[in-house]
Design a protein around this motif. Structure first.
Motif, short mmCIF file in Angstrom:
data_model
loop_
_atom_site.label_atom_id
_atom_site.label_comp_id
_atom_site.label_asym_id
_atom_site.label_seq_id
_atom_site.Cartn_x
_atom_site.Cartn_y
_atom_site.Cartn_z
N GLU A 118 13.55 -10.53 -32.47
CA GLU A 118 14.92 -10.11 -32.23
C GLU A 118 14.94 -9.23 -31.00
O GLU A 118 14.26 -8.19 -30.97
CB GLU A 118 15.47 -9.33 -33.44
N PRO A 119 15.63 -9.63 -29.96
CA PRO A 119 16.49 -10.81 -29.85
C PRO A 119 15.68 -12.08 -29.65
O PRO A 119 14.51 -12.03 -29.28
CB PRO A 119 17.34 -10.49 -28.64
N ALA A 120 16.33 -13.21 -29.85
CA ALA A 120 15.70 -14.51 -29.62
C ALA A 120 15.81 -14.86 -28.14
O ALA A 120 16.88 -14.72 -27.54
CB ALA A 120 16.37 -15.58 -30.48
N ILE A 121 14.69 -15.30 -27.55
CA ILE A 121 14.63 -15.62 -26.12
C ILE A 121 14.20 -17.07 -25.97
O ILE A 121 13.26 -17.53 -26.63
CB ILE A 121 13.64 -14.69 -25.38
N GLY A 122 14.89 -17.81 -25.12
CA GLY A 122 14.54 -19.21 -24.90
C GLY A 122 15.30 -19.78 -23.74
O GLY A 122 15.99 -19.07 -22.99
N ASP A 123 15.19 -21.10 -23.58
CA ASP A 123 15.87 -21.80 -22.50
C ASP A 123 17.01 -22.64 -23.07
O ASP A 123 16.89 -23.22 -24.16
CB ASP A 123 14.89 -22.73 -21.76
N LEU A 124 18.11 -22.70 -22.32
CA LEU A 124 19.28 -23.50 -22.70
C LEU A 124 19.71 -24.32 -21.49
O LEU A 124 19.36 -24.01 -20.36
CB LEU A 124 20.43 -22.60 -23.16
N ASP A 125 20.51 -25.36 -21.78
CA ASP A 125 21.10 -26.15 -20.69
C ASP A 125 22.32 -25.43 -20.17
O ASP A 125 23.18 -24.95 -20.93
CB ASP A 125 21.51 -27.54 -21.21
N GLY A 126 22.43 -25.34 -18.83
CA GLY A 126 23.54 -24.66 -18.20
C GLY A 126 24.76 -25.54 -18.09
O GLY A 126 24.69 -26.77 -18.26
N PRO A 127 25.90 -24.97 -17.77
CA PRO A 127 27.14 -25.76 -17.67
C PRO A 127 27.13 -26.72 -16.50
O PRO A 127 27.87 -27.70 -16.49
CB PRO A 127 28.22 -24.67 -17.51
#
Length: 451
Positions: free
Chosen positions: A112-121
């Motif tokens: 906590e917090p959760a850290i990762g990669d996401l797809d951008g807009p």
């Protein structure tokens, strides 16, 4: 620097290892930078997530509100590279930079917090931080997921800037380390250069043995070389002693044969002539064999003998002979001309050549020489009848040239043997004076301590 040079091999090996080490160091620094950038960016995003979570409100209908948005202008610019989003209670709230797209949230983890990669807009990759909080409301508390993300292309620019500074720095470091290693290798090989210089002194005759002042790793080699020098000196002395003993041992039998030939001259003239001829042939062979024995004992220790003083001394002696007084002796020898051998060898070589010229010259004998970067040259010429090509070929095969003049007839052949033992060569041809020209040539003495 030659291809088989130890210094070149060590230098190239060191340069290769340094290059590999610096390349691995560059890769390692880049990996460390990426992790540091990710950690630092995630820490900044987490602070923003906390700021947003502390300001979020839940309206009576469950609608989410944020009285004051974060001040960074990228949040207000569509696809600005920095995004936030709040989800919970069936409602969501997001930054204007997301425009009409959503982020989603980083999957739940024990961290906590959760850290990762996401797809951008806009299709890019984002590094995102999701912090889950519970906000009090008039009814039951509402669980919210606050996600803040940043475009990784901004991090890529920082990485590119770092690499633009890292690569020239590593190249400069490679040059400095290679130079330092070259100096180190040169310093490490200094004892071998000193050994080569001392060996050159032994070859030139200025030093009898190698000094024992070398490092411990080189000292066994020096000791073995000194033992070899001592053994070679003992063999040389033994060979000279045996040659002298042989000369003395054969002198008496040859004298007896000569006396027998004279005693039988009246009663058996043919037999007396045969015995005398065989005795003279034996004397000639003994003389040449002894000369070869002396020439074969040059060994490791060679001396450079000045030519001019030896030529002057021999010429002065030959001038005092009856047939030498009527000749015109010319000598043009530079002081720098030095023969690569003992003075005794040079005396015998030059004595044979000048005595042969004296016997055959009509009026004139010329001795000249030259010393240059390619070695030395000594020329003895006369204005006599010269020699035919067949006679020159016979000399090359070790035969006597002519028996019409006194002497053994092997003077030039003996001179050739002694010259070849000293690393020189003798060439016979016709002189512009009209007679024989004998040219003694030797290469430049190389200094082993040189490159």
């Amino acid at each position: 620097m030659r291809r088989d040079s130890l210094r070149l091999r060590l230098g190239l090996a060191a340069a290769g290892l340094i290059a590999i080490a610096l390349a691995l160091a560059g890769i390692g620094l880049t990996v460390i930078l990426d992790r540091v950038l990710d950690a630092r960016t995630a820490d900044g995003l987490d602070r923003l997530a906390k700021l947003i979570a502390g300001q979020v409100t839940v309206e009576p209908g469950g609608t989410l509100g944020l009285p004051q948005a974060p001040p960074d202008p990228r949040f207000a610019t569509p696809y600005g590279g920095l995004y936030w989003q709040i989800e919970g209670g069936g409602h969501s709230l997001r930054s204007r930079s997301l425009w009409d797209r959503g982020l989603g949230s980083v999957a739940d983890t024990a961290q906590e917090p959760a850290i990762g990669d996401l797809d951008g807009p806009d299709g890019g990759r984002l590094i995102a931080v999701t912090r889950r909080v519970t906000v009090p409301a008039r009814g039951d508390p509402v669980a919210l997921a606050v996600t803040v993300a940043e475009d990784r292309r901004d991090l890529a620019q920082s990485r590119a800037t770092f690499l633009r500074l890292l690569v020239p720095s590593l190249v400069a470091l490679f040059a400095a380390l290679t130079l330092a290693m070259a100096l180190f290798v040169r310093r490490a090989l200094a004892p071998f250069r000193a050994l080569r210089a001392d060996l050159a002194a032994v070859h030139s005759g200025t030093r009898a043995r190698l000094p024992e002042t070398f490092p411990e790793e080189v000292r066994p080699l020096v000791s073995d070389l000194n033992r070899l020098l001592d053994a070679q000196e003992r063999d040389l002395e033994r060979a000279r002693t045996q040659a002298a003993d042989m000369a003395h041992g054969l002198k008496t039998p040859l004298a007896v044969l000569d006396a027998l030939a004279r005693r039988t001259d009246t009663s058996h003239p043919t037999l007396s002539q045969d015995i005398a001829e065989q005795a003279r042939a034996m004397a000639r062979q003994v003389e040449r064999t002894l000369a070869r024995a002396r020439a074969a004992t040059g060994g490791l220790r060679r001396r450079a003998c000045p030519v001019a003083p030896v030529a002057e001394r021999i010429t002065g002696a030959l001038k005092r002979l009856p047939d030498g007084e009527a000749l015109r002796w010319e000598s043009v020898l530079p002081e720098a001309l030095a023969f690569p051998g003992d003075e005794g060898d040079l005396t015998e070589i030059l004595g044979n050549l000048l005595d042969n010229a004296r016997k055959w010259a009509h009026r004139r004998i010329r001795v000249s020489g030259r010393a240059d970067g390619e070695g030395g040259r000594l020329v003895v010429e006369d204005d006599g009848p010269g020699m035919s090509e067949a006679a020159i070929a016979g000399i090359a095969r070790g035969r006597r040239w002519d028996e019409s003049r006194p002497g053994t007839g092997f003077g030039i052949a003996i001179a050739r043997d002694l010259a070849e033992a000293a690393g020189a060569g003798i060439h016979l041809d016709r002189s512009d004076l009209g007679g024989l020209r004998v040219t003694l040539v030797w290469p430049e003495r190389r200094d082993p301590s040189g490159p």
